[in-house]
Design a protein around this motif. Structure first.
Motif, PDB file in Angstrom:
ATOM      1  N   SER A  10      37.878  40.630  64.036  1.00 19.19           N
ATOM      2  CA  SER A  10      38.910  40.256  63.071  1.00 19.19           C
ATOM      3  C   SER A  10      39.405  38.833  63.322  1.00 19.19           C
ATOM      4  O   SER A  10      39.551  38.040  62.374  1.00 19.19           O
ATOM      5  N   ARG A  11      39.663  38.504  64.566  1.00 20.68           N
ATOM      6  CA  ARG A  11      40.106  37.139  64.907  1.00 20.68           C
ATOM      7  C   ARG A  11      39.039  36.112  64.569  1.00 20.68           C
ATOM      8  O   ARG A  11      39.331  35.043  64.022  1.00 20.68           O
TER       9      ARG A  11
ATOM     10  N   MET B 138      36.671  36.345  62.326  1.00 21.18           N
ATOM     11  CA  MET B 138      36.573  36.206  60.876  1.00 21.18           C
ATOM     12  C   MET B 138      37.775  35.442  60.318  1.00 21.18           C
ATOM     13  O   MET B 138      37.625  34.643  59.381  1.00 21.18           O
ATOM     14  N   TRP B 139      38.969  35.635  60.882  1.00 20.23           N
ATOM     15  CA  TRP B 139      40.154  34.907  60.422  1.00 20.23           C
ATOM     16  C   TRP B 139      39.962  33.411  60.644  1.00 20.23           C
ATOM     17  O   TRP B 139      40.235  32.600  59.754  1.00 20.23           O
TER      18      TRP B 139
ATOM     19  N   ARG C 215      38.243  49.478  69.214  1.00 23.64           N
ATOM     20  CA  ARG C 215      39.477  48.773  68.850  1.00 23.64           C
ATOM     21  C   ARG C 215      39.442  47.333  69.369  1.00 23.64           C
ATOM     22  O   ARG C 215      39.773  46.388  68.645  1.00 23.64           O
TER      23      ARG C 215
ATOM     24  N   ALA D 179      36.815  45.424  67.357  1.00 23.42           N
ATOM     25  CA  ALA D 179      37.289  45.176  65.987  1.00 23.42           C
ATOM     26  C   ALA D 179      38.322  44.054  65.971  1.00 23.42           C
ATOM     27  O   ALA D 179      38.324  43.214  65.065  1.00 23.42           O
ATOM     28  N   ARG D 180      39.191  44.045  66.956  1.00 30.81           N
ATOM     29  CA  ARG D 180      40.198  42.980  67.049  1.00 30.81           C
ATOM     30  C   ARG D 180      39.525  41.623  67.255  1.00 30.81           C
ATOM     31  O   ARG D 180      39.888  40.629  66.614  1.00 30.81           O
TER      32      ARG D 180
END
Length: 124
Positions: free
Chosen positions: A88-89, A91-92, A81, A84-85
């Motif tokens: 995700s950040r 990639m954003w 988790r 992944a977070r």
């Protein structure tokens, strides 16, 4: 040193020595079919209970192993988790940078087109 004491009642006599060894003697012979059947039944029940105890111990060990595995899985899920977070950040931000770059390029192209049109109309 062993002292034997003997207790009797109407059905059996019991010998108890000082080492707490108890032996029962029946007035009936041990070859009596009812007694043999009863002994066999007691042995069967004893064996079944021993098997049940072994199964319970094995089940307890399996439950302990399962608990350890589930705890490890929970820890790995938490790590996943967090990772992944983080991804995700990342990639954003990367997507946002690309969008900003595209917006700047489009704006520059539009400015170049507008300036070339305005300079060509003013120059005539």
């Amino acid at each position: 040193m062993s002292h034997n004491r003997q207790y009797t009642d109407d059905f059996t006599s019991v010998n108890v020595d000082s080492d707490d060894n108890v032996s029962a003697q029946s007035p009936q012979s041990s070859s009596d079919p009812k007694i043999q059947k009863l002994k066999q039944h007691v042995n069967e029940v004893s064996n079944i209970m021993q098997q049940n105890i072994d199964k319970i111990l094995e089940r307890g060990q399996r439950l302990d192993h399962l608990e350890d595995r589930s705890e490890m899985l929970s820890n790995r899920a938490d790590e996943f988790r967090v990772g992944a977070r983080r991804v995700s950040r990342k990639m954003w931000w990367q997507n946002t940078r690309v969008n900003i770059f595209i917006a700047i390029v489009v704006t520059v192209i539009i400015l170049i087109i507008v300036l070339s049109i305005t300079s060509s109309t003013t120059g005539k």
